[in-house]
Design a protein around this motif. Sequence first.
Motif, mmCIF file in Angstrom:
data_model
loop_
_atom_site.group_PDB
_atom_site.id
_atom_site.type_symbol
_atom_site.label_atom_id
_atom_site.label_comp_id
_atom_site.label_asym_id
_atom_site.label_seq_id
_atom_site.Cartn_x
_atom_site.Cartn_y
_atom_site.Cartn_z
ATOM 1 N N PRO A 113 0.808 -1.230 0.000
ATOM 2 C CA PRO A 113 0.000 0.000 0.000
ATOM 3 C C PRO A 113 0.833 1.268 0.000
ATOM 4 O O PRO A 113 0.397 2.304 -0.507
ATOM 5 N N ASP A 135 -2.913 -8.423 -1.459
ATOM 6 C CA ASP A 135 -3.948 -8.356 -0.431
ATOM 7 C C ASP A 135 -4.931 -7.225 -0.723
ATOM 8 O O ASP A 135 -4.728 -6.396 -1.628
ATOM 9 N N ASP A 136 -5.998 -7.179 0.039
ATOM 10 C CA ASP A 136 -7.069 -6.205 -0.196
ATOM 11 C C ASP A 136 -6.599 -4.774 0.027
ATOM 12 O O ASP A 136 -7.020 -3.855 -0.692
ATOM 13 N N GLU A 137 -5.740 -4.564 1.018
ATOM 14 C CA GLU A 137 -5.270 -3.210 1.282
ATOM 15 C C GLU A 137 -4.474 -2.657 0.105
ATOM 16 O O GLU A 137 -4.597 -1.480 -0.260
ATOM 17 N N THR A 138 -3.662 -3.516 -0.502
ATOM 18 C CA THR A 138 -2.895 -3.091 -1.675
ATOM 19 C C THR A 138 -3.817 -2.847 -2.864
ATOM 20 O O THR A 138 -3.598 -1.902 -3.645
#
Length: 518
Positions: free
Chosen positions: A137, A176-179
């Motif tokens: 992120p 991942d979802d945050e990225t």
Amino acid sequence: MSSSPNRGSKSATNSNNNNSRPTSKDGSKKNIWSSLLDGVANGKRLPEKNLLILGGTPDSQREFLDTLSADTSADPSLVNDKRRGKTPPIANHFALGYTYRDVLDADREDTLARVSAYLLSEPSLSFAPLLKPLLTPQSVPETLVVILMDWSDPWTWIRRLREWVRLLRSVLVSVDDETKIAMEETMTEWRDRKRGMDASAAAAASSGGPVTIPLGPGEWDEGLGIPMCVVCQGADKIEKLEKDHGWHEEEFDFILQFLRTILLKHGASLIYTTPFLANSLQSLIHSSLGIHSLLKRQSLKHNVIDRDKILVPANWDSWGKIRIIREGFDMEGVSTAWSIEIQDAPEPLDFEQPVENNTPEEDGGSAVTVFEQTIQDPRRDRTVAHASSNANGDSVEIETSDMQNFLSKQLEKLEQLKVEDEKDRANQQTPQLEMSPMDDQGRVNEHIGPVQFNMGGIQVDADDMLKKLKDREANRAQRKEGPPTSPGDEKAHNQALANFFAGLVKKPGSSPRGSPST
């Protein structure tokens, strides 16, 4: 008197506080010095940018980095002396390579940012685990993907580009979802630049009411989540393709239209570069990474006229601008086929397989097939023609080598001849003189010049007199061979010559000088 115990307890408390660190209201200790040092360190920390360089060879990757870090100041010698020996090494021969470069300001004193470059040459799916840790992120907004192509084999560009996009998509899907949220925000920011909106304008528009400026057809259909730039190196080879392989403007226009149509879908930029010539590569990469000089404003202007200096910035292109290059190009078909092809996993690059042997799914509906049927490898055609000519026993084509390769071979031959000459001189036991005065008297006379002397105030040329005497002797020899002459006439002639020279020597008022001078 009763206040003394309290006074003693206060002094004890103060002594204890002097020996301990300051405490907050809740009683927890706080390290003031650590926070101050961390604040100073954060203020001096360089902005970190990332370049993910895909494709090319180790040499072409080094060429790209050299061009990117080239000095554009008025007096580059000063910077070269200052930074000589401080260029970081490049490790790019095995798997994922790495190096870094510091971006200096216009005055070459302040450092604007540190760019970390990660280099990968092959679009193999086995390298995906190496790329995934690079995308976080925090790093996604500061990362730019650069795909290197070369004009030595433009017929392979679309296939290479497809495999790189497939590899990137497989990596980006696995984060991942945050990225993924960070990638969506990055793409939204770049699309807003296309619409002429910055972050503050977008926030104001969202608070006052929804304002949407629609994108054009084929724009940002396949955003990757990371900004991308395609660099086509070696644009000086365009002339070689034109002379040696008979390419025309139609082929170069088709390549440009194809690339721009595909890159428009990803919001990517495009640039052609030539080694050892100034270009806008540095400005394009720095602006894409958000690196801006504090002293000098660098302008980035598009160029779609000069075929060896093409520059198409991100968010500038459109189907209308691509269509005017040459009519008849099917942008809709290429755009649709490209969106379908990039959904698959990357495949090994195999350029030895003929275009006609593609799978049935690719025949007629593949963007790569359409491109390779139009832009074919001239070396393959020359190989077929050479085989047929050998079978017939005649050949009319002559293959020419590159100028640099030709000159390097000639230099090797000259060095070899030089070594052979030195061996021959060493083997000679009795060196001989190249010129002997006795053998070549004419050359000696050329260096010495004419010999003259003064007789009675008259300058006499010895060479001229010698020539006359030789002519006289030759005439005498002819007369001896011819009819007999009277001895009295010859004696009178000799006596006349003697009297003439005696008169010159005995001229009144002068002293003879008979010593010749050179």
